[in-house]
Scaffold this motif. Sequence first.
Motif, PDB file in Angstrom:
ATOM      1  N   GLU A  26      -5.338  -1.339   1.993  1.00  0.00           N
ATOM      2  CA  GLU A  26      -4.658  -0.859   0.790  1.00  0.00           C
ATOM      3  C   GLU A  26      -5.544  -1.119  -0.411  1.00  0.00           C
ATOM      4  N   VAL A  31      -4.675   0.075  -4.254  1.00  0.00           N
ATOM      5  CA  VAL A  31      -3.780   0.862  -5.094  1.00  0.00           C
ATOM      6  C   VAL A  31      -3.895   0.406  -6.547  1.00  0.00           C
ATOM      7  N   PRO A  87      -8.849   5.261  -3.883  1.00  0.00           N
ATOM      8  CA  PRO A  87      -8.529   4.340  -2.789  1.00  0.00           C
ATOM      9  C   PRO A  87      -9.760   3.838  -2.022  1.00  0.00           C
TER      10      PRO A  87
END
Length: 154
Positions: free
Chosen positions: A127, A129, A135
């Motif tokens: 991840e 974010v 990303p």
Amino acid sequence: MPRSTTSLRLLTSALAMSLGPAPAWAQSTPAPASVQAPVPALSLELNTAQPSDKGCRLAFVVNNALGADLSKAAFEIALFNEAGVVDRLTVLDFKDLPAGKTKVTRFDLAGADCGKIGRVLINSATECVGTGVDPAACMRALKTSTKTGIAFGV
């Protein structure tokens, strides 16, 4: 060469030498070095690996110099034993990483023996974010270092 030409050259040379060096205001100044924008980076340092009652506690120092806050950053890591064999894969969730901030985070790896960890590999960013953050930036801009005897990197 005629005598008058020689005398003129000597006179010109003497005059030039008597003037001395050019005053500071007349000297050219070098152009300022171009100012380069800082390279965006996410620095991750494996700072300590200490035995804990659960197993092995890894402490990381992370600095977000990406220029944007990360609301969530998590990485899949692979732990290798002393023989170079993968012992386990796990995900470390660093949670939020404000821009320009240095943060220390610890993770307890249950059942792991710190003395038998030979290498920690960042396998991927699971991840990454943040507002305006690509990303892929968490892996592309990742800079790793270690203060331990354990090899650490991507």
